[in-house]
Structures are given as structure tokens and as C-alpha cells.
Design a protein around this motif. Structure first.
Motif, PDB file in Angstrom:
ATOM      1  N   ALA A  31       0.830  -1.204   0.000  1.00  0.00           N
ATOM      2  CA  ALA A  31       0.000   0.000   0.000  1.00  0.00           C
ATOM      3  C   ALA A  31       0.863   1.252   0.000  1.00  0.00           C
ATOM      4  O   ALA A  31       1.879   1.336   0.701  1.00  0.00           O
ATOM      5  CB  ALA A  31      -0.917   0.008   1.219  1.00  0.00           C
ATOM      6  N   MET A  32       0.426   2.231  -0.794  1.00  0.00           N
ATOM      7  CA  MET A  32       1.076   3.538  -0.813  1.00  0.00           C
ATOM      8  C   MET A  32       0.016   4.620  -0.826  1.00  0.00           C
ATOM      9  O   MET A  32      -1.096   4.412  -1.336  1.00  0.00           O
ATOM     10  CB  MET A  32       2.012   3.665  -2.019  1.00  0.00           C
ATOM     11  N   TYR A  33       0.373   5.764  -0.258  1.00  0.00           N
ATOM     12  CA  TYR A  33      -0.588   6.846  -0.055  1.00  0.00           C
ATOM     13  C   TYR A  33       0.053   8.197  -0.378  1.00  0.00           C
ATOM     14  O   TYR A  33       1.252   8.375  -0.194  1.00  0.00           O
ATOM     15  CB  TYR A  33      -1.044   6.904   1.413  1.00  0.00           C
ATOM     16  N   TRP A  34      -0.794   9.134  -0.786  1.00  0.00           N
ATOM     17  CA  TRP A  34      -0.388  10.530  -0.880  1.00  0.00           C
ATOM     18  C   TRP A  34      -1.311  11.358  -0.002  1.00  0.00           C
ATOM     19  O   TRP A  34      -2.543  11.249  -0.081  1.00  0.00           O
ATOM     20  CB  TRP A  34      -0.475  11.051  -2.311  1.00  0.00           C
ATOM     21  N   TYR A  35      -0.676  12.188   0.853  1.00  0.00           N
ATOM     22  CA  TYR A  35      -1.412  13.098   1.722  1.00  0.00           C
ATOM     23  C   TYR A  35      -0.969  14.528   1.423  1.00  0.00           C
ATOM     24  O   TYR A  35       0.180  14.787   1.058  1.00  0.00           O
ATOM     25  CB  TYR A  35      -1.130  12.811   3.199  1.00  0.00           C
TER      26      TYR A  35
END
Lengths: 114, 113
Positions: A31-35
Motif C-alpha cells: 500500500a502507498m498513499y499521498w497526503y
């Protein structure tokens, strides 16, 4: 050492220009995320991905686009449609499946419109 | 909708003056609660994960506790180097295997020498 690398650290964008923020991880996380982080706003989710070639919109996806062609990489493009792009952008990754693992963050990219 | 509220927004302490930060949450089936430390201009650094009410975790001068409605981050005899913003996040038992963290706005801690 394992970790998440964001580049560049500082980025300046002219009006009407698209820019791409890089995020690479060698933690073997799925999993990867951008905030996006603005003063007093906390972290707001832009996009996330749990598997290669698949990603989902977060709470504030308008004006942004992503790709996930490799497990290690999750670049974010800030398009000209994003009217207020000046902010601190954070990329993160985590293990999925258990739902209880902490996310590991990169050092961030500060984007400024000039 | 998951909600995370942190208080106070800002806290100033003298070196050695112990205190606690609060994280209240509303989530439909807590999967995990996380504490992070963030220094100015840097990404958050993972501190603790708590899974169930009654659980406690410690690291140096920090101790995190969890109840069914809130979590506390206790700071014992803080030092100036503990100055940072502390973030709390939760994940819920969402369907489809998605566990997206929801973050609070953080507590900015300043410890004066």
C-alpha cells in the motif's frame, strides 16, 4: 536502509503548469498513499494504491493524478486544475492485510506556486 | 465517517513538567490507533500502534494508552528535544480489505528548558 524517498524536497510551480512529485519505497510494502498537509488542517488523503496498476481516490483527489506501474513507485502529478496547490505533500506506505500496521512516511515535498 | 479529535491544539511545558495529550476517536470498529511524531518540515515518524482497550506501549519518556473512546500520550519529565507535533490516526474494519488511516490535526508540543 529501507525507507521512502520523496523528491524533490522543494518544488516551484508556475500558474498553469503540471508538476510531478516522486515517491519511491524499498520496504516491499503493497500500500502507498499521498497526503496533503496544510497548516491547521492535518493530513488529508489525496490518492491511495494497494496493488500495482490500481489506485483509488481519497478525500481531495480533484486536480491530482497518480500512477502505480511498479510496486516501489507512486508518483503524484499536480495538474493545472488544482487551484490551490501550495502545500506540503507527504507520501507513505504500509503493509496491508492486517489493517493495523503503521504507515511509514517520506520526508515530504513542499510545493509553492510562483 | 471516522473522526479523530486531538487536544489540546498546542501545549507548552517546562522541562521536567509531565503532561498528557488526548486523542478522541469515533470509528465503526477500531482496527488500530497510531501515534506519530512530526518535526517541522519533515514527514511523520511512527511511534506506536495500539489495538485494543487497555493496551499500553512505552518508548523512553512516552507512554501511549487506549480506551474504547480515546487514547492518551503521556510524556514524563519531557526534554526540549521532545518538542514536535504529535499526530494520532485510526484505521477501521472497512470492507474489501481497505484500511485507510484517518488523522487528527495534531498537538503542537513545545518544551522550554
Amino acid at each position: 536502509d529501507g525507507g521512502i524517498t520523496q523528491s524533490p524536497k522543494y518544488l516551484f510551480r508556475k500558474e498553469g503548469q503540471n508538476v510531478t512529485l516522486s515517491c519511491e519505497q524499498n520496504l516491499n510494502h503493497d500500500a502507498m498513499y499521498w497526503y496533503r498537509q496544510d497548516p491547521g488542517q492535518g493530513l488529508r488523503l489525496i490518492y491511495y494504491s494497494q496493488i500495482v496498476n490500481d489506485f483509488q481516490k481519497g478525500d481531495i483527489a480533484e486536480g491530482y493524478s497518480v500512477s502505480r506501474e511498479k510496486k516501489e513507485s507512486f508518483p503524484l502529478t499536480v495538474t493545472s486544475a488544482q487551484k490551490n496547490p501550495t502545500a506540503f505533500y507527504l507520501c507513505a506506505s504500509s503493509i496491508i492485510g492486517t489493517g493495523g500496521s503503521g504507515a511509514f512516511f517520506g520526508q515530504g515535498t513542499r510545493l509553492t506556486v510562483v | 465517517e471516522d473522526q479523530v479529535t486531538q487536544s489540546p491544539e498546542a501545549l507548552r511545558l517546562q522541562e521536567g513538567e509531565s503532561s498528557s495529550l488526548n486523542c478522541s476517536y469515533t470509528v465503526s470498529g477500531l482496527r488500530g490507533l497510531f501515534w506519530y511524531r512530526q518535526d517541522p518540515g519533515k514527514g511523520p515518524e511512527f511511534l506506536f500502534t495500539l489495538y485494543s482497550a487497555g493496551e499500553e506501549k512505552e518508548k523512553e519518556r512516552l507512554k501511549a494508552t487506549l480506551t474504547k473512546k480515546e487514547s492518551f500520550l503521556h510524556i514524563t519529565a519531557p526534554k526540549p528535544e521532545d518538542s514536535a507535533t504529535y499526530l494520532c490516526a485510526v484505521t477501521n474494519r472497512a470492507s474489501g480489505g481497505s484500511y485507510i488511516p484517518t488523522f487528527g490535526r495534531g498537538t503542537s508540543l513545545i518544551v522550554h528548558p
